[in-house]
Design a protein around this motif. Structure first.
Motif, mmCIF file in Angstrom:
data_model
loop_
_atom_site.group_PDB
_atom_site.id
_atom_site.type_symbol
_atom_site.label_atom_id
_atom_site.label_comp_id
_atom_site.label_asym_id
_atom_site.label_seq_id
_atom_site.Cartn_x
_atom_site.Cartn_y
_atom_site.Cartn_z
ATOM 1 N N ASP A 129 12.923 -1.757 -5.190
ATOM 2 C CA ASP A 129 11.691 -2.295 -6.059
ATOM 3 C C ASP A 129 12.017 -3.838 -6.315
ATOM 4 O O ASP A 129 11.002 -4.601 -6.468
ATOM 5 C CB ASP A 129 11.606 -1.651 -7.444
ATOM 6 N N ARG A 183 10.730 -5.673 -3.559
ATOM 7 C CA ARG A 183 9.305 -5.818 -3.427
ATOM 8 C C ARG A 183 8.846 -6.669 -4.418
ATOM 9 O O ARG A 183 7.880 -7.619 -4.134
ATOM 10 C CB ARG A 183 9.002 -4.407 -3.867
ATOM 11 N N ARG A 184 9.193 -6.588 -5.787
ATOM 12 C CA ARG A 184 8.628 -7.901 -6.648
ATOM 13 C C ARG A 184 9.047 -8.985 -6.406
ATOM 14 O O ARG A 184 8.230 -10.111 -6.619
ATOM 15 C CB ARG A 184 9.355 -7.071 -8.136
ATOM 16 N N ALA A 199 6.166 -11.974 -5.465
ATOM 17 C CA ALA A 199 6.187 -13.106 -6.643
ATOM 18 C C ALA A 199 6.692 -14.491 -5.970
ATOM 19 O O ALA A 199 6.337 -15.785 -6.641
ATOM 20 C CB ALA A 199 6.885 -12.854 -7.783
#
Length: 188
Positions: A155, A158-159, A163
């Motif tokens: 995760d 992914r973030r 971003a």
């Protein structure tokens, strides 16, 4: 037998169950087919060679490209090395982070599919992308049974990708879940 069929057969015969899914592979082949003359491709995590095979199939019949594929585990790399690879494919047994630190130049397409270069050192992977280069990261959809710490790391990847101001990204709920990012060119 195609390179792709041979790679999946090698994986099955050697008990390697972590090959890229066909949906991911088809995307890699399509992206590879669109690469400019003289392009360079990097795959981080060769495994039995399924991702490498999809990329090579997308590039055929070209010979003006270079595909570097890195595998850290020598036993797994030996399985991939039994493939009948086109001359533009170079298989490396290396630590991904060391390879990223020492490999000259950048890449037009990068498939990050290993701990090193994806979970750890993602910034180094992004830094190796040429402007307008494409990054593909799979396994972005959590799977039941993943340990909680691994789920948190995935995760985090992914973030970070979604971003990253250097990238224009899209998240695809396709195959194992992918994020595709294109590195922005320098301003001006």
């Amino acid at each position: 037998m195609s390179l792709v069929d041979a790679a999946y057969a090698r994986a099955a015969a050697n008990g390697f169950g972590q090959s890229c899914e066909p949906e991911v592979g088809r995307l890699l082949a399509a992206l590879a087919a669109a690469l400019p003359p003289g392009a360079r491709v990097l795959e981080i995590g060769t495994g039995a060679g399924a991702g490498t095979a999809w990329i090579a199939e997308g590039l055929r019949p070209r010979t003006d490209v270079t595909v570097d594929s890195i595998e850290a585990d020598p036993a797994v790399a030996a399985v991939a090395a039994t493939g009948d690879w086109p001359p533009f494919v170079r298989l490396h047994v290396a630590d991904a982070l060391e390879f990223l630190a020492t490999a000259p130049g950048g890449y037009d397409l990068v498939f990050a599919d290993a701990f090193g270069g994806k979970i750890e050192g993602l910034d180094r992977t992004v830094a190796k992308l040429h402007p307008r280069g494409t990054l593909v990261v799979d396994d972005m959809t959590p799977v039941e049974g993943w340990p909680e710490d691994f789920r948190a790391k995935q995760d985090g990847v992914r973030r970070a990708l979604l971003a990253d101001p250097q990238l224009v990204t899209v998240e695809l709920a396709h195959g194992s879940g992918m994020i595709v990012g294109v590195r922005r060119p320098p301003a001006g």
